[in-house]
Write a protein that holds these residues in place. Structure first.
Motif, PDB file in Angstrom:
ATOM      1  N   TYR A 170     -14.977   4.505  -1.415  1.00 36.18           N
ATOM      2  CA  TYR A 170     -14.789   3.714  -0.204  1.00 36.18           C
ATOM      3  C   TYR A 170     -15.108   4.524   1.047  1.00 36.18           C
ATOM      4  O   TYR A 170     -15.709   4.000   1.992  1.00 36.18           O
ATOM      5  CB  TYR A 170     -13.376   3.126  -0.148  1.00 36.18           C
ATOM      6  N   ASP A 196     -16.417  -3.789  -0.590  1.00 40.09           N
ATOM      7  CA  ASP A 196     -15.798  -4.895  -1.327  1.00 40.09           C
ATOM      8  C   ASP A 196     -16.769  -6.055  -1.535  1.00 40.09           C
ATOM      9  O   ASP A 196     -16.753  -6.721  -2.559  1.00 40.09           O
ATOM     10  CB  ASP A 196     -14.547  -5.405  -0.593  1.00 40.09           C
ATOM     11  N   GLU A 251       0.853  -1.191   0.000  1.00 39.80           N
ATOM     12  CA  GLU A 251       0.000   0.000   0.000  1.00 39.80           C
ATOM     13  C   GLU A 251       0.885   1.237   0.000  1.00 39.80           C
ATOM     14  O   GLU A 251       1.974   1.226   0.573  1.00 39.80           O
ATOM     15  CB  GLU A 251      -0.884  -0.009   1.246  1.00 39.80           C
ATOM     16  N   TRP A 285      -6.715   1.632  -2.809  1.00 39.25           N
ATOM     17  CA  TRP A 285      -5.436   1.221  -3.402  1.00 39.25           C
ATOM     18  C   TRP A 285      -5.485  -0.258  -3.809  1.00 39.25           C
ATOM     19  O   TRP A 285      -5.053  -0.617  -4.898  1.00 39.25           O
ATOM     20  CB  TRP A 285      -4.302   1.481  -2.416  1.00 39.25           C
ATOM     21  N   ARG A 286      -6.040  -1.098  -2.936  1.00 36.36           N
ATOM     22  CA  ARG A 286      -6.154  -2.533  -3.273  1.00 36.36           C
ATOM     23  C   ARG A 286      -7.029  -2.735  -4.508  1.00 36.36           C
ATOM     24  O   ARG A 286      -6.709  -3.523  -5.387  1.00 36.36           O
ATOM     25  CB  ARG A 286      -6.742  -3.305  -2.094  1.00 36.36           C
ATOM     26  N   SER A 287      -8.140  -2.027  -4.558  1.00 38.02           N
ATOM     27  CA  SER A 287      -9.046  -2.133  -5.701  1.00 38.02           C
ATOM     28  C   SER A 287      -8.358  -1.650  -6.974  1.00 38.02           C
ATOM     29  O   SER A 287      -8.434  -2.291  -8.022  1.00 38.02           O
ATOM     30  CB  SER A 287     -10.304  -1.300  -5.431  1.00 38.02           C
ATOM     31  N   TRP A 288      -7.688  -0.527  -6.873  1.00 40.81           N
ATOM     32  CA  TRP A 288      -7.046   0.098  -8.025  1.00 40.81           C
ATOM     33  C   TRP A 288      -5.910  -0.771  -8.560  1.00 40.81           C
ATOM     34  O   TRP A 288      -5.809  -1.007  -9.756  1.00 40.81           O
ATOM     35  CB  TRP A 288      -6.529   1.482  -7.619  1.00 40.81           C
ATOM     36  N   THR A 289      -5.037  -1.253  -7.662  1.00 41.85           N
ATOM     37  CA  THR A 289      -3.889  -2.045  -8.101  1.00 41.85           C
ATOM     38  C   THR A 289      -4.286  -3.476  -8.449  1.00 41.85           C
ATOM     39  O   THR A 289      -3.562  -4.154  -9.162  1.00 41.85           O
ATOM     40  CB  THR A 289      -2.765  -2.056  -7.043  1.00 41.85           C
ATOM     41  N   GLY A 290      -5.444  -3.904  -7.945  1.00 41.34           N
ATOM     42  CA  GLY A 290      -5.918  -5.254  -8.253  1.00 41.34           C
ATOM     43  C   GLY A 290      -6.565  -5.349  -9.618  1.00 41.34           C
ATOM     44  O   GLY A 290      -6.956  -6.423 -10.058  1.00 41.34           O
ATOM     45  N   ARG A 304      -6.699   2.598   1.894  1.00 40.69           N
ATOM     46  CA  ARG A 304      -6.214   1.213   1.814  1.00 40.69           C
ATOM     47  C   ARG A 304      -7.085   0.385   0.859  1.00 40.69           C
ATOM     48  O   ARG A 304      -6.581  -0.306  -0.028  1.00 40.69           O
ATOM     49  CB  ARG A 304      -6.209   0.608   3.223  1.00 40.69           C
ATOM     50  N   HIS A 305      -8.389   0.471   1.019  1.00 39.84           N
ATOM     51  CA  HIS A 305      -9.295  -0.296   0.161  1.00 39.84           C
ATOM     52  C   HIS A 305      -9.240   0.196  -1.287  1.00 39.84           C
ATOM     53  O   HIS A 305      -9.260  -0.611  -2.226  1.00 39.84           O
ATOM     54  CB  HIS A 305     -10.731  -0.226   0.691  1.00 39.84           C
TER      55      HIS A 305
END
Length: 171
Positions: free
Chosen positions: A78, A168, A3, A58-63, A55-56
């Protein structure tokens, strides 16, 4: 993927017109090669709420499966716990006086000085959730009196953060 580190500031400022103000913020972000995300502090349950949204997002974007077309809007989605951009936008800036958490991701040299031309950085504790703010957050996030009774008043912030995480599940 790790992150990103983010600097989070508190600031107050007045907005005459959202688009014009956001264009100035975007120019600073571009100049400093970073992302700047503005969160309405009166609609958030403190710094932990900002961190959870970032945090959420970034995970969504990079995922590879973001909801929005920018990391800034993804973070607001989020923060709002909603898939609706119109709802998320209400968690950003608004015309008039703003109390805002400013997230700079990743931290960037000189960005605070550039932002200081537009905002007044604020010290102080914005973490308290008084009765008026608690009611506003309960309405915004659909938190019932029964839920609060189960977890206790001291864990009200956790109920808000749960709504951030639930986005999510609703994808």
């Amino acid at each position: 993927m790790a992150e990103p580190a983010c600097d989070i500031y508190q600031a107050v400022f007045t907005v005459d017109e959202n688009i014009r103000f956001l264009n100035k913020i975007r120019a600073i972000a571009d100049e400093c090669k970073t992302h700047i995300i503005l969160f309405d502090a009166d609609r958030l349950a403190g710094h932990e709420h900002v961190k959870a949204a970032l945090r959420h997002a970034w995970r969504s974007w990079t995922g590879g499966e973001p909801i929005a077309n920018s990391i800034e809007m993804e973070a607001l989605l989020y923060a709002a716990g909603s898939r609706q951009c119109q709802v998320a936008a209400s968690f950003g800036i608004h015309p008039g006086e703003n109390r805002t958490y400013i997230a700079v991701c990743p931290p960037a040299s000189g960005v605070r000085d550039c932002l200081a031309r537009l905002v007044t950085f604020a010290d102080g504790n914005w973490e308290e959730i008084g009765p008026e703010k608690r009611k506003r957050l309960a309405d915004l996030f659909g938190i019932t009196a029964e839920e609060v009774a189960v977890v206790g008043e001291a864990r009200f912030r956790d109920l808000v953060l749960e709504r951030v995480a639930l986005l999510d599940v609703y994808r």
